[in-house]
Design a protein around this motif. Structure first.
Motif, PDB file in Angstrom:
ATOM      1  N   SER A  79     -14.992 -10.159  -4.321  1.00  0.00           N
ATOM      2  CA  SER A  79     -15.782  -9.417  -3.330  1.00  0.00           C
ATOM      3  C   SER A  79     -16.331  -8.114  -3.879  1.00  0.00           C
ATOM      4  CB  SER A  79     -14.918  -9.115  -2.102  1.00  0.00           C
ATOM      5  OG  SER A  79     -13.972  -8.091  -2.385  1.00  0.00           O
ATOM      6  N   GLY A  80     -15.907  -7.732  -5.089  1.00  0.00           N
ATOM      7  CA  GLY A  80     -16.340  -6.466  -5.666  1.00  0.00           C
ATOM      8  C   GLY A  80     -15.372  -5.327  -5.449  1.00  0.00           C
ATOM      9  N   LYS A  81     -14.195  -5.621  -4.890  1.00  0.00           N
ATOM     10  CA  LYS A  81     -13.185  -4.582  -4.652  1.00  0.00           C
ATOM     11  C   LYS A  81     -12.371  -4.327  -5.922  1.00  0.00           C
ATOM     12  CE  LYS A  81     -13.539  -3.501  -0.211  1.00  0.00           C
ATOM     13  NZ  LYS A  81     -12.701  -4.178   0.787  1.00  0.00           N
ATOM     14  N   ILE A  82     -12.130  -3.042  -6.184  1.00  0.00           N
ATOM     15  CA  ILE A  82     -11.220  -2.601  -7.243  1.00  0.00           C
ATOM     16  C   ILE A  82     -10.023  -1.932  -6.583  1.00  0.00           C
ATOM     17  CG2 ILE A  82     -10.870  -0.825  -8.999  1.00  0.00           C
ATOM     18  CD1 ILE A  82     -12.219  -2.988 -10.285  1.00  0.00           C
ATOM     19  N   ARG A  83      -8.840  -2.404  -6.924  1.00  0.00           N
ATOM     20  CA  ARG A  83      -7.616  -1.774  -6.450  1.00  0.00           C
ATOM     21  C   ARG A  83      -6.882  -1.184  -7.657  1.00  0.00           C
ATOM     22  NH1 ARG A  83      -5.923  -3.237  -1.246  1.00  0.00           N
ATOM     23  NH2 ARG A  83      -3.759  -2.832  -1.776  1.00  0.00           N
ATOM     24  N   ILE A  84      -6.484   0.076  -7.548  1.00  0.00           N
ATOM     25  CA  ILE A  84      -5.715   0.746  -8.590  1.00  0.00           C
ATOM     26  C   ILE A  84      -4.324   1.004  -8.033  1.00  0.00           C
ATOM     27  CG2 ILE A  84      -5.543   2.781 -10.069  1.00  0.00           C
ATOM     28  CD1 ILE A  84      -8.590   2.982  -9.958  1.00  0.00           C
ATOM     29  N   TRP A  85      -3.295   0.433  -8.676  1.00  0.00           N
ATOM     30  CA  TRP A  85      -1.962   0.448  -8.098  1.00  0.00           C
ATOM     31  C   TRP A  85      -0.905   0.789  -9.135  1.00  0.00           C
ATOM     32  CZ3 TRP A  85       0.362  -4.122 -10.139  1.00  0.00           C
ATOM     33  CH2 TRP A  85      -0.535  -5.118 -10.555  1.00  0.00           C
ATOM     34  N   LEU A  94      -0.402   1.144  -3.586  1.00  0.00           N
ATOM     35  CA  LEU A  94      -1.827   1.317  -3.835  1.00  0.00           C
ATOM     36  C   LEU A  94      -2.150   2.801  -3.940  1.00  0.00           C
ATOM     37  CD1 LEU A  94      -4.708   0.052  -3.944  1.00  0.00           C
ATOM     38  CD2 LEU A  94      -4.803   0.419  -1.469  1.00  0.00           C
ATOM     39  N   LYS A  95      -2.861   3.177  -5.017  1.00  0.00           N
ATOM     40  CA  LYS A  95      -3.316   4.552  -5.169  1.00  0.00           C
ATOM     41  C   LYS A  95      -4.723   4.725  -4.629  1.00  0.00           C
ATOM     42  CE  LYS A  95      -1.378   7.392  -6.901  1.00  0.00           C
ATOM     43  NZ  LYS A  95      -0.443   8.391  -6.330  1.00  0.00           N
ATOM     44  N   TRP A 133     -11.135   7.648 -11.754  1.00  0.00           N
ATOM     45  CA  TRP A 133     -10.164   6.760 -11.118  1.00  0.00           C
ATOM     46  C   TRP A 133      -9.591   7.338  -9.833  1.00  0.00           C
ATOM     47  CZ3 TRP A 133      -4.704   6.763 -10.348  1.00  0.00           C
ATOM     48  CH2 TRP A 133      -4.099   7.977 -10.636  1.00  0.00           C
ATOM     49  N   ASP A 134      -9.481   8.678  -9.736  1.00  0.00           N
ATOM     50  CA  ASP A 134      -8.794   9.285  -8.597  1.00  0.00           C
ATOM     51  C   ASP A 134      -9.730   9.792  -7.507  1.00  0.00           C
ATOM     52  OD1 ASP A 134      -9.870  11.319 -10.099  1.00  0.00           O
ATOM     53  OD2 ASP A 134      -8.044  12.534 -10.174  1.00  0.00           O
TER      54      ASP A 134
END
Length: 563
Positions: A79-85, A94-95, A133-134
């Motif tokens: 879907s184009g989602k980026i999750r940074i965890w 999840l961050k 990233w943040d």
């Protein structure tokens, strides 16, 4: 409190023919990761039986990469989602979550300070993005391509350089941060599958990391006899490996531009190599079959080890014991049957977690039920009923739904029909020779029957139904109802008795597993979200305190219930 999963035997990577598979590695060299469905699988590289599964994406995950710090993982989905965890805690908190563009994310890269992330893929308005990233704030623009970008990498020393490879047969270099377009190099090949400051298709081109100047190619005009889907550098940057559709992996000396070793991985189409990773002293490749190969430089025609398992949803499992040794048999949606051996009746082989598939011609479709027999290690029911070697085949007029094997190896198979009816009734039959006789005995339950099983000693019959009720009948008292068990919030789909006849486990569409005590319906163990993404598809016991579960996530889990 639910019991912890003692062992997770993870799924293999989900593979597609002609599509590269990205394997990621942590910066310390201890773990590697890949994706299957909505899951990110993290495995210990020394002992791949040690695995962890991240399941928080709502859509299919394509790629996952460690931050150079090792503290975080970025994963991207269709879907184009980026999750940074977080990687340091079991909960993997999840961050941040971002949507840099709308469309499938195909690759991810971090800067060496773990502050910037680049993502590329099949965006509708753009094919890439690079951001902090943040905060998600843009730190440049990825331009220069007219088609889908398949791969991205960032030089891990300053000054940073970002490189991309695309379906438009071009490699693009950007300088930054903020990243700005520098130049485009046309490769004039059918497709660029990956770039890591080299670009590949059937050739491997080398570029100067700072200027983007083309330095040459490895192996001349034809590095492999088929498309090259992935490359991975050695830790000292003097060598790299390449994975190809010609079913080989090659080890290259960059200085001389020649192949030092050619690893031959087989001759079948499923032996095409679609991904690779150089992690410390380990050279890994992944086949179209999903098998993960540990390559042996001293014996290039035989891997040191091959990690096997399932790539698609597991439909059922059973446990069989011979000579005091337990084996877990699991069967998946693609017809593959795997055996996961344990060193005793209690535990998996904690050193390897290895499993083997059955040989010979097996099933071509869904395996719906398995059960062991005294005379044969295993009998399986699907569109046909076969034994472990597939030497005995019984053709059925209709699709079999379940199978049971009695004394002497007599197997009874139900095909769309009568014993488990949709009217909430269970009919009992006597076995007379090779025929069944209706005893005229009918047991009433609350709704359409979904599963049933006798206790190992034959004293009880447990029946589950669509009304979320489990009914237990006492055989010696003429099948009088002993107890009803409640707790599931959705339809109960499977059950299994413990070897000591004192407990049984049930799995429901609510993704819960309950372990019930026959003598006390109020005494139960609850395992919520046993597999999180899907309901439990199979239950079996290794011993009175060890339960095994499977699901459509293609993983096998073992639960310690002793506490």
């Amino acid at each position: 409190m639910s019991p912890p999963a003692e062992s997770v035997f993870a799924s293999l990577p989900h593979m597609e023919r002609g599509v590269a598979k990205v394997l990621g590695g942590d910066p310390k060299g201890n773990n590697f990761l890949y994706t299957n469905g909505k899951s990110v699988i993290i495995r210990n590289i020394e002992n791949p039986a040690i695995a962890d599964v991240y399941t928080e994406h709502p859509h299919q995950v394509i790629v996952a990469k460690y931050a150079p710090s090792g503290f975080y993982i970025a994963s991207g989905d269709v879907s184009g989602k980026i999750r940074i965890w977080d990687t340091t805690q079991k909960e993997h908190l999840l961050k941040y979550e971002y949507q840099p563009f709308g469309g499938k994310i195909k690759d991810i890269a971090w800067t060496e300070d773990s502050k910037r992330v680049a993502v590329v893929g099949e965006g509708r308005e753009k094919f890439g993005a690079v951001f902090l990233w943040d905060s998600g704030s843009s730190v440049g623009e990825i331009v220069g391509h007219s088609k889908i970008i398949n791969s991205v990498d960032i030089k891990q020393t300053r000054p940073y350089r970002l490189v991309t490879g695309s379906d438009d047969n071009c490699t693009t270099f950007l300088e930054g941060p903020p990243f700005k377009f520098k130049c485009t190099i046309s490769v004039s090949l059918e497709l660029l599958f990956c770039v890591v400051l080299v670009s590949v298709s059937v050739q491997i081109f080398l570029y100067e990391g700072k200027t983007g100047e083309k330095l040459g190619s490895l192996g001349g005009e034809k590095a492999h006899d088929g498309g090259i889907y992935a490359v991975s550098w050695s830790p000292d940057s003097t060598q790299l490996i390449s994975a190809s559709g010609d079913k080989t992996v090659k080890l290259w000396d960059v200085g001389s531009g020649t192949a030092v070793t050619t690893f031959n991985l087989g001759s079948d189409v499923l032996d095409q190599q679609l991904g690779c990773l150089w992690q410390k002293n380990h050279l890994l490749s992944v086949s179209l079959s999903g098998y993960i190969n540990y390559l042996d430089r001293s014996n290039p025609d035989r891997p040191l080890r091959t990690i096997k398992g399932h790539t698609k949803s597991i439909q059922c499992l059973t446990v069989h014991k011979t000579d005091g040794r337990s084996s877990i048999y699991s069967a998946s949606h693609d017809g593959h049957i795997n055996i996961l051996q344990s060193i005793s009746a209690h535990y998996w082989d904690s050193e390897s977690g290895e499993n083997e598939g059955f040989v010979g011609k097996g099933h071509s479709n869904l395996v719906s039920r398995m059960t062991p027999a005294e005379a044969h290690p295993l009998r399986v029911c699907v569109c046909v009923c076969v034994c472990v070697s597939a030497s005995d085949v019984v053709k059925m007029d209709m699709q079999p739904k379940c199978v049971s094997v009695g004394p002497g190896g007599l197997a009874v198979t139900v095909c769309d029909a009568a014993v488990r009816l949709q009217d909430g009734k269970v009919r009992l039959y006597s076995v007379q020779g090779n025929t069944l006789k209706d005893d005229g005995k009918v047991l009433e339950v609350q709704g359409p029957v979904t599963d049933m099983s006798y206790s190992p000693d034959g004293a009880f019959l447990a029946v589950t139904d669509e009304k979320k009720v489990i009914s237990v009948f006492t055989v010696a008292d003429g099948y009088t109802e002993k107890s009803e068990f409640y707790g599931h919030h959705a339809k109960v789909v499977c059950l299994s008795w413990s070897p000591d006849n004192e407990r049984f486990a049930t799995g429901g569409m609510d993704m819960m597993v309950y372990v019930w005590t026959v003598s006390d319906p109020d005494k139960r163990i609850k395992i919520p979200d046993a597999h999180r993404l899907h309901h439990v598809s199979g239950l079996a016991w290794l011993n009175p305190n060890t339960l095994v579960t499977t699901s459509h996530d293609a993983c096998v889990k073992q639960w310690n219930l002793k506490n």
